[in-house]
Write a protein that holds these residues in place. Sequence first.
Motif, PDB file in Angstrom:
ATOM      1  N   ILE A 247      -2.608 -11.725 -10.771  1.00 42.07           N
ATOM      2  CA  ILE A 247      -2.012 -10.794  -9.815  1.00 42.07           C
ATOM      3  C   ILE A 247      -0.653 -10.309 -10.309  1.00 42.07           C
ATOM      4  CG2 ILE A 247      -1.081 -10.566  -7.483  1.00 42.07           C
ATOM      5  CD1 ILE A 247      -3.224 -12.510  -6.550  1.00 42.07           C
ATOM      6  N   ILE A 248       0.208 -11.248 -10.712  1.00 40.63           N
ATOM      7  CA  ILE A 248       1.562 -10.889 -11.129  1.00 40.63           C
ATOM      8  C   ILE A 248       1.552 -10.118 -12.440  1.00 40.63           C
ATOM      9  CG2 ILE A 248       3.792 -11.818 -11.860  1.00 40.63           C
ATOM     10  CD1 ILE A 248       3.345 -14.126  -9.918  1.00 40.63           C
ATOM     11  N   ASN A 249       0.664 -10.495 -13.356  1.00 35.93           N
ATOM     12  CA  ASN A 249       0.660  -9.891 -14.690  1.00 35.93           C
ATOM     13  C   ASN A 249      -0.371  -8.787 -14.849  1.00 35.93           C
ATOM     14  OD1 ASN A 249       2.607 -11.772 -16.200  1.00 35.93           O
ATOM     15  ND2 ASN A 249       1.188 -13.211 -15.270  1.00 35.93           N
ATOM     16  N   GLY A 250      -1.030  -8.381 -13.765  1.00 34.58           N
ATOM     17  CA  GLY A 250      -2.014  -7.313 -13.826  1.00 34.58           C
ATOM     18  C   GLY A 250      -1.395  -5.978 -13.463  1.00 34.58           C
ATOM     19  N   TYR A 251      -1.693  -4.937 -14.248  1.00 33.56           N
ATOM     20  CA  TYR A 251      -1.096  -3.621 -14.031  1.00 33.56           C
ATOM     21  C   TYR A 251      -2.112  -2.523 -14.357  1.00 33.56           C
ATOM     22  CZ  TYR A 251       3.363  -6.136 -14.697  1.00 33.56           C
ATOM     23  OH  TYR A 251       4.411  -7.016 -14.613  1.00 33.56           O
ATOM     24  N   ALA A 252      -1.876  -1.357 -13.766  1.00 34.80           N
ATOM     25  CA  ALA A 252      -2.357  -0.103 -14.328  1.00 34.80           C
ATOM     26  C   ALA A 252      -1.126   0.590 -14.890  1.00 34.80           C
ATOM     27  CB  ALA A 252      -3.026   0.749 -13.266  1.00 34.80           C
TER      28      ALA A 252
ATOM     29  N   ILE B  32      -0.177  -4.136  -7.565  1.00 33.36           N
ATOM     30  CA  ILE B  32      -0.355  -4.368  -6.135  1.00 33.36           C
ATOM     31  C   ILE B  32      -0.573  -5.849  -5.872  1.00 33.36           C
ATOM     32  CG2 ILE B  32      -1.263  -2.064  -5.681  1.00 33.36           C
ATOM     33  CD1 ILE B  32      -4.064  -3.334  -5.550  1.00 33.36           C
ATOM     34  N   THR B  33      -0.088  -6.304  -4.719  1.00 34.75           N
ATOM     35  CA  THR B  33      -0.242  -7.707  -4.327  1.00 34.75           C
ATOM     36  C   THR B  33      -0.887  -7.838  -2.951  1.00 34.75           C
ATOM     37  OG1 THR B  33       2.015  -7.709  -3.437  1.00 34.75           O
ATOM     38  CG2 THR B  33       1.726  -8.447  -5.706  1.00 34.75           C
TER      39      THR B  33
ATOM     40  N   THR C 126      -7.867 -10.011  -5.196  1.00 29.16           N
ATOM     41  CA  THR C 126      -8.058  -9.604  -6.586  1.00 29.16           C
ATOM     42  C   THR C 126      -7.779  -8.109  -6.698  1.00 29.16           C
ATOM     43  OG1 THR C 126      -9.754 -11.290  -6.948  1.00 29.16           O
ATOM     44  CG2 THR C 126      -9.671  -9.473  -8.508  1.00 29.16           C
ATOM     45  N   PRO C 127      -6.784  -7.710  -7.496  1.00 30.10           N
ATOM     46  CA  PRO C 127      -6.490  -6.279  -7.630  1.00 30.10           C
ATOM     47  C   PRO C 127      -7.522  -5.578  -8.511  1.00 30.10           C
ATOM     48  CG  PRO C 127      -5.035  -7.559  -9.035  1.00 30.10           C
ATOM     49  CD  PRO C 127      -5.856  -8.551  -8.261  1.00 30.10           C
TER      50      PRO C 127
END
Length: 577
Positions: free
Chosen positions: A241-246, A259-260, A312-313
């Motif tokens: 979650i913290i390290n996931g990006y678009a 997003i969280t 889950t993003p």
Amino acid sequence: MTNESRRIVVASVLIFIVLLLQPYYLSWVGVDVDYNDLDDTFSEEFSEPSAPLNNNSDGQIDKKIPVFENAEVELYTIITPLYQIVISNNGGGSVVASSFMPTSVNDTRFYGGFDQYGVYQYNLPATVSPLNGSTCAPCLAYYDYDEKIYQFFDMPFVLKNRNQLFDLSNTIKIDPDFPNTKLEFEYVDKDWSIKKILTFNTNNYVVDIEYVVDGVISNYPLELYWHGGLRPTELLESDDIINGYAMVAQGDERVDVNITTNEGAQRTVYNGASNWVAVRNKYFISAIIPNTPSSYATLSASGSDFGDRDFTPLYDMSIGYNANVKNIGAQLFIGPLDIDYIDKLDTNLDSSMNFGFSLIKPIGKFILFLLKFFHDTLKLNYGVALIVFAFLVWFVTRPLTVKAFESSKKMQKVAPMIKKVQAKYKDNPQKMNQEVMKLYKENGANPLGGCLPMLLQMPLLWSLFVVFRSTIEFRGAGFIFWIKDLSQPDVLFNLPFHIPLYGDYVALLPILMGISIFMTQQMSMATMDPAQKPVMYIMNGVFILIFNSFPSGLNLYYTVYNLLNFYQQKAINARTE
């Protein structure tokens, strides 16, 4: 205990309680914390494309899938020395799943992943794939601004050269001597057709994509679209979650969307030529790098389900082109966040890796190079490499730390004399300052002497923190005994409850690190004002709480480095006494 000491202890305890209760307070008042807010300035700078792309702010992420009958759905497996990828013929080759081959016998980075039931297994390969069975990863699409939905060209294509490449198992192993294997897909409709060619390479994680459109398939601009984000790959939910990006990069600028909560982020258009768009989790990335000059890019996000996780993003991304563009070329990089391979690309995709801000980024890259040299060339276990690196850093920074320790000793020596001067000249501040400066000069003391060396070390310490916490090199790398993965906390046992700021498990290295800090504090506080000691002890306890969730590799380094500083300070004390 004096009244001053009591006040300090009470204030410290209250501050600590506030830190613990802050998440509950924010939740109670309805505030959701997003640690990686979207850069509004950058978003506004890149406005909407020209009409009809002028109303995307109300756009929805719902997908309307075109239905065509042209071929049956098939899956194909392509095996190279670096990866094994499964694609479907949906959209002319959509990624179903990709796993990665170890580059050496001791390469453990690609083990540890989720099974079909969403349960983490340490002996399974880490698999990179879109969520929710996406059939557009990537595919051609366009955004219908009348219906405010996407239309995907993700129907099954015909693989024209299937018989020349695949056996009955639909599997092909690409020989390294013939690195450029092409899959030629085609979809033919009554008035138009789409050809898509995928080229797989054996020496990198890049798949070349080429589209040729014949006829009019849309009145809107076409986009090369990736739907479904990336499924989680890490044991800890917070890691993904913290390290996931678009992400989108245009020129030297980059926007991250993170997003969280399930509220998500609506489709946003970034007008202008884009270097790349990407979706990443902690250690893996899927990036579209356009060869054909693009006109805009889009990002969007929503919440999804995976296993028994609370959240889950899911991130979507696309590269958009002018309406008259019929031939589209791009590269799809789908692989690990490994600087050795990302640096080979003719773009700035390395900025998707977290090496910190510009000042410390070169330091971080040098640290990673050095650690990889210890491991790859000298064949040291990464745990041993971290210990050697701690000795090396201690040796390099030793002059600074010695100066800081000696300055601290001098300040401790002159502190009682300063108190007497302050009491004697309390009614004459000018005279008091003159006498204090005189004492500093006579005793060779400098109030900033202990701080300045530490400030000079801060870029190095911050670089170490960033590298140890975010690079894939430590993923799955074991050390000794209970330390099975240097990228994860060294958990001794789990707790039946969750402690705010601490977690629901107990790790040993943060405790050992806390002990090493305490041992150093005991010496430095020998002549300290007793009223200040409780604060130092409380801060040490806070460090233990915070570092409990940090990777064991980072805690191993800090523990060894602190022990070296302890023995160094002990030697300085013995010499000065």
